[in-house]
Design a protein around this motif. Structure first.
Motif, short mmCIF file in Angstrom:
data_model
loop_
_atom_site.label_atom_id
_atom_site.label_comp_id
_atom_site.label_asym_id
_atom_site.label_seq_id
_atom_site.Cartn_x
_atom_site.Cartn_y
_atom_site.Cartn_z
N GLN A 165 61.19 24.86 -16.82
CA GLN A 165 60.11 23.92 -16.52
C GLN A 165 60.46 23.14 -15.26
N ASP A 166 59.46 22.53 -14.62
CA ASP A 166 59.74 21.80 -13.37
C ASP A 166 60.33 20.42 -13.65
N GLY A 167 60.09 19.88 -14.84
CA GLY A 167 60.63 18.57 -15.19
C GLY A 167 59.89 17.40 -14.55
N THR A 168 58.87 17.69 -13.75
CA THR A 168 58.21 16.62 -12.99
C THR A 168 56.71 16.50 -13.27
N CYS A 169 56.08 17.54 -13.83
CA CYS A 169 54.63 17.45 -14.06
C CYS A 169 54.35 16.47 -15.21
N LEU A 170 53.08 16.15 -15.41
CA LEU A 170 52.73 15.15 -16.43
C LEU A 170 53.17 15.59 -17.83
N SER A 171 52.97 16.90 -18.15
CA SER A 171 53.40 17.39 -19.47
C SER A 171 54.89 17.22 -19.65
N CYS A 172 55.66 17.59 -18.64
CA CYS A 172 57.13 17.45 -18.71
C CYS A 172 57.52 15.99 -18.85
N ARG A 173 56.88 15.11 -18.09
CA ARG A 173 57.23 13.69 -18.16
C ARG A 173 56.91 13.14 -19.54
N CYS A 226 54.39 22.87 -19.69
CA CYS A 226 54.66 22.57 -18.28
C CYS A 226 53.63 23.28 -17.40
N ARG A 227 53.11 22.54 -16.45
CA ARG A 227 52.08 23.10 -15.58
C ARG A 227 52.65 24.19 -14.67
N ASN A 228 53.95 24.09 -14.39
CA ASN A 228 54.61 25.08 -13.53
C ASN A 228 55.66 25.86 -14.31
ZN ZN Z 1 56.38 20.54 -15.92
#
Ligand code: ZN
Ligand code: ZN
Length: 343
Positions: free
Chosen positions: A99-107, A114-116
């Protein structure tokens, strides 16, 4: 048959371009980058979703691409910055490849959405090869007692059925129907049984009746010979229907088999529409929900639960060199039930 590989190189089953056939090629063994590990692949399951890579049915795939997201192996090299994982450790990698760790879902901590989201075999080269490089956030620790070929299918087919069921809201003793006795369904029946549900397995024809009961189904409903919806209603309606068969028609026909507050959970992937009227959902406050696999920690839960309860996939194995044959076997729908490549 084993193709000879020179030192520092490895065998890979790749798709050269969308819609093309598999080719077995030799490549340099890749080096892990920062935050990545290299895994010596021991086994990789062949999943219907590998079709996205084979046919180019997922946006943005760069070719050549190596499919495979049911990967069991051993960490054999650590990239910089990797601390928790060790060389020689057995690990699995499933659909959730990072996961990117930065998108809204991850946050929000919802890494599954995760969006990415990165997916092995789609975003980067997957498990149809001898060595794979993966980011640490894709790794699931593997229990000792599970063999590689047994563990591999649990990392997509297993986690998807296990995770969907454990979040379904059904309680022990509830009637849970599993639509389809196939690659997903044969695992769904086992998990549902071990969760303490009354399990109704639903299939077309009588040939899987004995097997379904052996796997833990309380009863088998042959939807060719009987009206499955009526059969479920005679039992009071299903609290959950886990729809594993990729048939929107079969799913649509079963909605009236749900109990009040019952839920149809869709995991069999097709692009045909499910047909339902608002009245069907309003009466009984029924819901329809989709479910996608889960995170590596969900995979660890799945593997541990399988270890604890004896849930195992039924498999057919093929050597990596026969990836094309293995894939064709999976696509034929006749495999019993998961196809697994060995390296
Ligand atoms: Zn994410
Ligand atoms: Zn899959």
């Amino acid at each position: 048959m084993t193709t000879k590989v020179s030192a520092g190189t490895m065998k890979v089953a790749q798709i050269p371009k969308a819609g093309a056939d598999f080719e077995i090629v030799e490549r340099e063994i890749p080096q892990p980058d920062f935050g990545q590990v290299r895994i010596k692949v021991q086994a990789c399951g062949v999943c219907h979703s590998d079709m996205f890579t084979k046919e180019g049915a997922w946006p943005g795939i760069q070719y050549p691409r190596v499919p495979g997201h049911e990967i069991a192996g051993i960490i054999d090299e650590l990239g910089a910055g990797v601390s928790v994982w060790e060389k020689g450790q057995r690990v699995g990698v499933g659909w959730h490849g990072g996961q990117d760790g930065t998108c809204l879902s991850c946050r929000r901590g919802d890494f599954r959405n995760c969006r990415n989201l990165k997916i092995p075999g789609i975003s980067y080269d997957g498990g149809y090869q001898q060595y794979l490089v993966a980011p640490v956030e894709a790794l699931a620790a593997m229990p000792k007692s599970l063999s590689d070929v047994e563990a591999a299918p649990l990392l997509c087919a297993g986690i998807t059925t296990y995770n969907a069921l454990r979040h379904s809201g059904a309680f022990p003793g509830d009637l849970v129907a599993v639509l389809g006795v196939g690659g997903l369904g044969h695992l769904g029946i086992q998990f549902a049984n071990k969760f303490g549900y009354k399990v109704a397995a639903i299939g077309r024809g009588s040939e899987n009746a004995m097997l379904a009961k052996k796997l833990g189904a309380t009863l088998y409903i042959d939807s060719k010979a009987t009206n499955a919806t009526e059969a479920l209603q005679e039992l009071g309606g299903a609290q959950v229907i886990l729809a594993t068969a990729p048939s929107s028609k079969a799913m649509s026909e079963l909605i009236d088999g749900l109990a009040p507050n019952g839920k149809l959970i869709v995991i069999g992937a097709t692009s045909d529409p499910i047909e339902v009227t608002p009245i069907q959902l309003i009466s009984g406050s029924r819901t329809i929900q989709g479910w996608a696999a889960g995170t590596p920690t969900d995979s660890e839960d799945t593997l541990r639960f399988a270890e604890l309860t004896g849930v195992r996939p039924m498999i057919e194995t093929y050597p990596l060199e026969k990836a094309a044959e293995a894939y064709a076997r999976m696509m034929s729908g006749h495999a019993e039930f998961r196809v697994v490549l060995t390296m």
